[in-house]
Design an enzyme around this catalytic site. Sequence first.
Site, short mmCIF file in Angstrom:
data_model
loop_
_atom_site.label_atom_id
_atom_site.label_comp_id
_atom_site.label_asym_id
_atom_site.label_seq_id
_atom_site.Cartn_x
_atom_site.Cartn_y
_atom_site.Cartn_z
N GLY A 1 -9.84 4.58 1.43
CA GLY A 1 -10.61 5.15 2.52
C GLY A 1 -11.96 4.49 2.71
N GLY A 2 -11.98 3.16 2.67
CA GLY A 2 -13.25 2.43 2.77
C GLY A 2 -13.94 2.54 4.13
N THR A 3 -13.16 2.76 5.18
CA THR A 3 -13.76 2.82 6.52
C THR A 3 -14.74 3.99 6.64
OG1 THR A 3 -11.83 1.82 7.54
CG2 THR A 3 -13.23 3.14 8.99
N ASP B 1 0.85 -1.19 0.00
CA ASP B 1 0.00 0.00 0.00
C ASP B 1 0.90 1.25 0.00
OD1 ASP B 1 -2.54 1.13 0.03
OD2 ASP B 1 -2.74 1.08 2.22
N SER C 1 -8.80 -0.46 5.98
CA SER C 1 -7.72 -0.62 6.96
C SER C 1 -8.19 -0.27 8.37
CB SER C 1 -6.54 0.26 6.57
OG SER C 1 -5.54 0.18 7.56
#
Length: 286
Positions: free
Chosen positions: A208-210, A82, A231
Amino acid sequence: MTIAKTVDLVRAARQAGYAVPAVNIVDDLSMRAIIAAAEQAQSPIIIQTSVKTVKSMGAEIISGIFQHAASNVSVPVALHLDHCPDRAVITQVIRHGWSSVLFDASDRPLQQAWDETREVVAECHAAGVGVESEIENIVGVEDGVGSDEATHSYSNAKLVEVAQDTGTDLLAPALGTAHGLYKASPVLQYDRVAELGRLTDKPVVLHGGTGLSPEDFQRFIDNGVAKINISTTVKLAYMHAARDHIAKAEQTGKWEPVKMFDDINAAVQATVIEHIGEFGSKGAAA
Ligand code: 13P
């Protein structure tokens, strides 16, 4: 042995209309839990390491654990680096069998980012390693990399021009999301994904899925996103399980580290399985 290529997994997802979960690990426990979740849900999965994790565990150890864990499941699993602005680390992980890297050149001026991305792509492709490219900054600091300020962004045409010229495989544009927990509601740029999809066949990655909702994920996937990074939510599941276990141990007086690992494993697996459902990749590897 089901070690896969990141780019193959993402292209297949793009074609079939789902997104491959790309989940950051922090140690061997989280890696095994994430791979077990993928096996349980019969989903392809991408294991991601930050530069910080590579430095704390060591590339050789990560690679050894990965090879062992991935070869014991039936689903395809890929290993990805990443956000990496440090080219020496890219060279290091190429030597240790990573499938792909995210060269994060968002801290460089455009021409320098462009030139260096071309060089990184040449180095990686010569070794059969895929490249995700970031030249705009995606807001938020992750494991010490990045910025809380949006510093620069470019037009879709410019992003595609750089991607075509450098030969990068995957695009990581700014899409309104941020790494970490949201302090304010994000303005999500679904249309940008669709527009990029009209200009190039290179798959788009959502960072930035959270903190996004299942509906947000679905809309991004409908517009062409084929890899989604998570993450923070996994780190929270990990740490909350540890905290809860320790709180219980304080009461019962039973201090068993292995039992705490079991609780962490279960919490991380549950979080990843939930996201696999939301990304539409459940059963895609069946
Ligand atoms: P979150 O930490 O917001 O889930 O973002 C993960 C990510 O994009 C890793 O590159």
